[in-house]
Design an enzyme around this catalytic site. Structure first.
Site, PDB file in Angstrom:
ATOM      1  N   GLY A 145       4.233  -4.631  -3.336  1.00  0.00           N
ATOM      2  CA  GLY A 145       4.433  -3.717  -2.218  1.00  0.00           C
ATOM      3  C   GLY A 145       3.639  -4.114  -0.980  1.00  0.00           C
ATOM      4  CG  HIS A 146       3.889  -1.496   2.431  1.00  0.00           C
ATOM      5  ND1 HIS A 146       4.392  -0.721   3.437  1.00  0.00           N
ATOM      6  CD2 HIS A 146       3.568  -0.646   1.439  1.00  0.00           C
ATOM      7  CE1 HIS A 146       4.360   0.537   3.075  1.00  0.00           C
ATOM      8  NE2 HIS A 146       3.872   0.619   1.873  1.00  0.00           N
TER       9      HIS A 146
END
Lengths: 339, 339, 339
Positions: B239-240
């Protein structure tokens, strides 16, 4: 496109079914809920039995045991789902593909493409690869070096065969499939990883189907192998040197780690995992999201995990799970259970 | 292709190993089960020790402790797997790629491609991106705007770098990898979702390897970061704003949610998950399909889940899991355990 | 590119926020940790509250309840994350795409592409498909036959729509997405699998976003449906005939098996699974890596699994889990709990 013209009695004769009630012209298939009088529906899952009363379907394929719930025409089948599958195939629109190589495709001069194969736009084919007659390579596929694509294979679109991938006949690969990427072989050496060369290939048997974005790595030394008629859903991960027996099916997001060997006629549930270097015998069922941590030598159904609960109750059970050994030890005679 | 010509004594000298027994010409590598007299095999996993007696391999790389089980020639290594990896690399077929840009590639006029880079068929490269010398961009790759691809990187095929992705040197990306897609940032506003702009990038260190169909989103504000020598298997989701420390390796289908920070030299098992905004310290091992729900501050091995059982027995245990708190409360002194 | 020029008071007026403290020129956004005096930051997650003291951000968007911890200027919002999202969108670099069809794209003569759509390099578009005004089809996308792409959709790159896929307006599809591949329909017939034709399509509502490498199969007979404003993260798998209600969001690697029906405003955690043919009502939260094995008829939060433990303790609990039924039966009155 004119709809094909069949009647219920034609279908009965063709597929060895028994027609009960009046004959009907059939121009297509539909669900019990939505089919109209010129369409055929089926009842296989008992969950949908209540829809039998209200269906407007002209003909329903069902089991003998369900026929009393049906007012209109019926086709009796021992396996209504398989019978329906064969009937529905008659009504499936099948795009035809022109043989030949699209002008935008890049084919290595040492590759051999049969004149009766169809190579789509923006495809590239590497050195020494072979594409047999009737094969269809859809748009955007990348075939690396030393691959073999058997007769009547279909690579729908954007499939990658990296290198040393051999497909049998009638293999169907959905978009985003990657076969023959490097297996995940790394060795720690003086504090950093070094890569272990992946010198093997991938061998896929006849009639296999591989779902969208599924990945199958090539072997470290020997090949990664799928025997004939293996059916893989989407987003499955198969590690290097895995061997999967014929007629095994795996649901979406399942994963098999390197060098595991899975038998024939197994059913692996969605999201299930199999650790590396294990053996699973024939006719094993693994339920969804279970993890196979040891070899399985007896056919049957296997599971891991805990049931779904409301979060508040689950938190209590989960907290107790951490205390389980202490709890068990408080019971008289508990010690003899511990491993 | 002529096989390279080595002898066991040459390999011993080159890699600091000790030869026991006669010298042999070595023309390739193989498994203990399949290698022939001109091939080298290795024994690292004790599971395969029984194959030592029957192997026809000319030379076997193994630990001192295993040498008494070996009749023929052996190369003694402290770490046979790492030694084998280095030897096998000598025999790996390495396709060579012509420098230059393929005629079907589309390169934005503001991009800079080193003349010693190789850009394959059907590649597109966006505005302001840079490709360094020795990099190879395989067929069908899409490089968006403002990306940097370091020296000797290899993007095998059909890799996408969306935007603001920076690769160090010698990064290896397998087919289907997507780096720099929008992080999953949404905010509920008056009953519908609005998108949170993802303004950061992705920074990948030197010597990282990223497996087929793995995805790494770009950061919301800061970058998503992999330090040097991170090794990711296939179908991993990052994920970011995740930060992964150097030399950490993750097996297939693992996933790390946004803003988690994972230390160095960690090993994350297949299908394991790490929730967002957590910290995992250096040298942590997470076993397969475990879920990390809180930060980990001590090195060591961590697990969740339940063992595999036959489905009938599992159903009984699972039903009891739901009653665990009630069961525990019946025991004398149980209350003090509850949280 | 000149940074856009805004002031905190302009932002307050535009988005209905209240400015406390001095007005500031704002040229961009950043995190509390990294923003400078000309940047705006936000505080939504209490985890980061301690960063409020030291931040150098010129303006911070936060809740009324947090304002006493802030020395400098603040914008008060009921929902700081949503307010930040709207502000950040002002500073997002938006590449512009030229309308028209790239010279390397292959468009079937029966397809209709609006002149105000942008079709990128190496795209192919099949028979009868329609691309509306303002849509952007990025590099390497493959659109099959009979697809409809609504106004202002964006297919970032390397997206595949296989066949009979209909997108509403403003749908955003990230790289590697595959919509409309064959659902996984197989029936056992005389010891081998036969394929069940997948005759339906996929219908995606307005304002949906679908993450990188996510797959959504087309229906067997009816369509697979996402209502408006569904938000899917990366590597999600949606089986055939699934129906997902409006405003539902799913985190990475979640999976929904065939014919499941998920309500509106649900939140499905990362790696969670939903078995086939189930119904999940509106406003249900499923925590990460839980498995939904039965229909859910009450809104609320649901979970399965066990907590993370050090491996040694976990092994003890796991061994006891196998004995749970025996343990429970030893307790007085236990029998009445058994199912």
């Amino acid at each position: 496109m004119n709809a094909p013209a069949y009647t219920a009695s034609m279908l009965a004769a063709r597929f060895g079914l028994e027609l009960r009630g009046e004959d009907h012209a059939i121009t297509g298939v539909g669900t019990l809920a939505d089919a109209g009088p010129a369409q055929l529906a089926f009842l296989a899952n008992p969950r949908y039995r209540t829809q039998l009363v209200d269906t407007r379907a002209g003909v329903v394929v069902l089991r003998e045991a369900d026929v009393q719930g049906r007012q209109g025409s019926a086709l009796i089948a021992r396996d209504p789902y398989a019978a329906y599958a064969k009937i529905a195939a008659l009504f499936e629109p099948k795009p035809t593909f022109a043989a030949g190589v699209h002008s935008t495709a890049c084919v290595d001069p040492t590759a051999r493409v049969d004149p009766a194969a169809s190579i789509g736009p923006h495809v590239s084919i590497g050195a020494g690869s072979v594409v047999a007659a009737g094969a269809r390579i859809g748009p955007g596929c990348v075939i690396g070096d030393a691959c073999v694509i058997g007769e009547d294979c279909e690579l729908v679109a954007r499939v990658t065969l990296v290198t040393r991938v051999r497909l049998g006949k009638r293999v169907l690969l959905h978009p985003g499939v990657v076969l023959g990427a490097d297996g995940f072989g790394i060795a720690m050496d003086a504090g950093h990883w070094i890569k272990v060369p992946q010198l093997g290939g991938v061998a896929i048997g006849d009639d296999c189907e591989i779902g969208a974005n599924t990945t199958i790595d090539r072997g470290a030394l020997d090949d990664t192998i799928l025997e004939n008629d293996v059916r893989l859903d989407n987003q499955i991960q198969i590690g290097h040197n895995v061997h999967i027996g014929a007629h095994t099916a795996m649901a979406g997001c399942a994963a098999v780690a390197g060098s595991a060997r899975i038998g024939r006629h197994c059913l692996i549930g969605g999201g299930a995992g199999v650790l590396g270097h294990l053996e699973v015998c024939d006719r094993v069922i693994i339920t969804a999201m279970s993890l196979v941590t040891h070899s399985i030598r007896e056919p049957g159904e296997y599971s891991s995990g805990t049931p779904l609960m409301d979060n508040r109750s689950w938190r209590k059970s989960a907290a107790r799970f951490k205390q389980l050994d202490r709890i068990a030890r408080r019971l008289p005679g508990a010690e003899k259970d511990s491993e």
